[in-house]
Design a protein around this motif. Sequence first.
Motif, PDB file in Angstrom:
ATOM      1  N   ILE A 222     -48.641 123.672 -62.646  1.00  0.00           N
ATOM      2  CA  ILE A 222     -48.740 123.106 -63.992  1.00  0.00           C
ATOM      3  C   ILE A 222     -48.427 124.148 -65.048  1.00  0.00           C
ATOM      4  N   VAL A 223     -48.689 125.437 -64.749  1.00  0.00           N
ATOM      5  CA  VAL A 223     -48.304 126.514 -65.673  1.00  0.00           C
ATOM      6  C   VAL A 223     -46.775 126.536 -65.816  1.00  0.00           C
ATOM      7  N   VAL A 224     -46.074 126.426 -64.686  1.00  0.00           N
ATOM      8  CA  VAL A 224     -44.612 126.375 -64.735  1.00  0.00           C
ATOM      9  C   VAL A 224     -44.160 125.188 -65.588  1.00  0.00           C
ATOM     10  N   GLY A 225     -44.787 124.041 -65.363  1.00  0.00           N
ATOM     11  CA  GLY A 225     -44.422 122.860 -66.136  1.00  0.00           C
ATOM     12  C   GLY A 225     -44.665 123.034 -67.618  1.00  0.00           C
ATOM     13  N   TYR A 226     -45.852 123.538 -67.981  1.00  0.00           N
ATOM     14  CA  TYR A 226     -46.201 123.744 -69.387  1.00  0.00           C
ATOM     15  C   TYR A 226     -45.214 124.685 -70.077  1.00  0.00           C
ATOM     16  N   GLN A 227     -44.966 125.829 -69.458  1.00  0.00           N
ATOM     17  CA  GLN A 227     -44.127 126.840 -70.086  1.00  0.00           C
ATOM     18  C   GLN A 227     -42.707 126.339 -70.330  1.00  0.00           C
ATOM     19  N   PHE A 228     -42.132 125.742 -69.313  1.00  0.00           N
ATOM     20  CA  PHE A 228     -40.741 125.342 -69.439  1.00  0.00           C
ATOM     21  C   PHE A 228     -40.555 124.103 -70.295  1.00  0.00           C
ATOM     22  N   ILE A 229     -41.553 123.207 -70.332  1.00  0.00           N
ATOM     23  CA  ILE A 229     -41.362 122.020 -71.163  1.00  0.00           C
ATOM     24  C   ILE A 229     -41.437 122.374 -72.646  1.00  0.00           C
ATOM     25  N   VAL A 230     -42.314 123.328 -73.003  1.00  0.00           N
ATOM     26  CA  VAL A 230     -42.388 123.741 -74.406  1.00  0.00           C
ATOM     27  C   VAL A 230     -41.086 124.422 -74.821  1.00  0.00           C
ATOM     28  N   MET A 231     -40.557 125.308 -73.956  1.00  0.00           N
ATOM     29  CA  MET A 231     -39.289 125.976 -74.271  1.00  0.00           C
ATOM     30  C   MET A 231     -38.155 124.960 -74.392  1.00  0.00           C
ATOM     31  N   ALA A 232     -38.157 123.958 -73.499  1.00  0.00           N
ATOM     32  CA  ALA A 232     -37.101 122.946 -73.537  1.00  0.00           C
ATOM     33  C   ALA A 232     -37.167 122.123 -74.819  1.00  0.00           C
ATOM     34  N   LEU A 233     -38.379 121.698 -75.195  1.00  0.00           N
ATOM     35  CA  LEU A 233     -38.529 120.841 -76.362  1.00  0.00           C
ATOM     36  C   LEU A 233     -38.276 121.579 -77.664  1.00  0.00           C
ATOM     37  N   ARG A 234     -38.512 122.871 -77.662  1.00  0.00           N
ATOM     38  CA  ARG A 234     -38.233 123.661 -78.870  1.00  0.00           C
ATOM     39  C   ARG A 234     -36.749 124.009 -78.973  1.00  0.00           C
ATOM     40  N   LEU A 235     -36.037 123.983 -77.871  1.00  0.00           N
ATOM     41  CA  LEU A 235     -34.670 124.474 -77.848  1.00  0.00           C
ATOM     42  C   LEU A 235     -33.631 123.370 -78.001  1.00  0.00           C
ATOM     43  N   GLY A 236     -33.774 122.283 -77.254  1.00  0.00           N
ATOM     44  CA  GLY A 236     -32.737 121.250 -77.246  1.00  0.00           C
ATOM     45  C   GLY A 236     -33.119 120.021 -78.040  1.00  0.00           C
ATOM     46  N   ASP A 237     -32.111 119.220 -78.409  1.00  0.00           N
ATOM     47  CA  ASP A 237     -32.361 117.937 -79.060  1.00  0.00           C
ATOM     48  C   ASP A 237     -33.044 117.008 -78.067  1.00  0.00           C
TER      49      ASP A 237
END
Length: 308
Positions: A222-237
């Motif tokens: 879940i740490v992997v999920g949390y970290q990457f989803i925040v980066m994804a949502l901040r980066l892409g449309d």
Amino acid sequence: MAVSSNLRGALFLAVSMAGFTCNDAMTKLLTADMNLGQIMFLRGVIATALLGLIAWRFGAFANLNLRALAHPMMMLRVIGEIGGNVCFLIAISHTPISSLAAVLQVQPLAVTMGAALFLAEPVGWRRWSAIIVGFIGILIIIRPGAESFNLYSLFGLGVVAFSAMRDIVTRLVPSNIPTHMISMVTAAFVSMAGGALIAPTGGWSPIDGYSLILLILAGSFIVVGYQFIVMALRLGDLSFIAPFRYTSLLWAMMLGFVIFGERPDIAMLVGACIVVCSGLYTLYRERIVDKNRPVAASTAPELAPEEK
């Protein structure tokens, strides 16, 4: 060759979906021995500790602004995460992981609609068409009215609603709040909510070595999920990266078969292919659009230092 922010965001989201789906498999195994409150609490404690170490490593505590953490968008994100966790744990304990994953595939459509309505993100007719085709694939998978779509599948729709809200407000969280801090605070609140639910959902159950291993694995994934989803949502449309949530269906089908002996039928496989193809077409359209944009228009703002 430079990779666009949307493509990087899509990759991050795909990694996030793998982490979350592996966590889902560990959680489903845990539901045989623990109630949802205890699972939320213990998994949250482990995730919070791991995320706290990551935040400390990247200096997120150096200039900690508690007032910023209390930003309304942060609180809305926490509410979305807690609501999604509760609905998910109810659903996963009563439905096959692959069936629940199929229900959750409506989330990209919900996020895209929310992004268009509340964030004014542009969505061309071709991407809308691809998303609609993906939705048709989802209908083939879930087959409303069929035996696989039971009462607990409705809790899956609750997960969709809460998670879509979480994803949309993530884009509105102030950029000066580090990604690691967003993830850690969210995990901490989920853990506290789980602690409050232990007694109402059946009380504390003893923890053996097997359950402890599953909890550690679930917390790590879940740490992997949390970290990457925040980066994804901040980066892409959101309107572009949302279809890449569909990769979670592939992971769920594979883990469902290997761990739980679930065997997807032809309709689910056909629907999954349609969904994946719609995501791939969206990726193709984005590459075409990027070629016709000025460089400044196709490049997202610079990331915060800890996200590079």
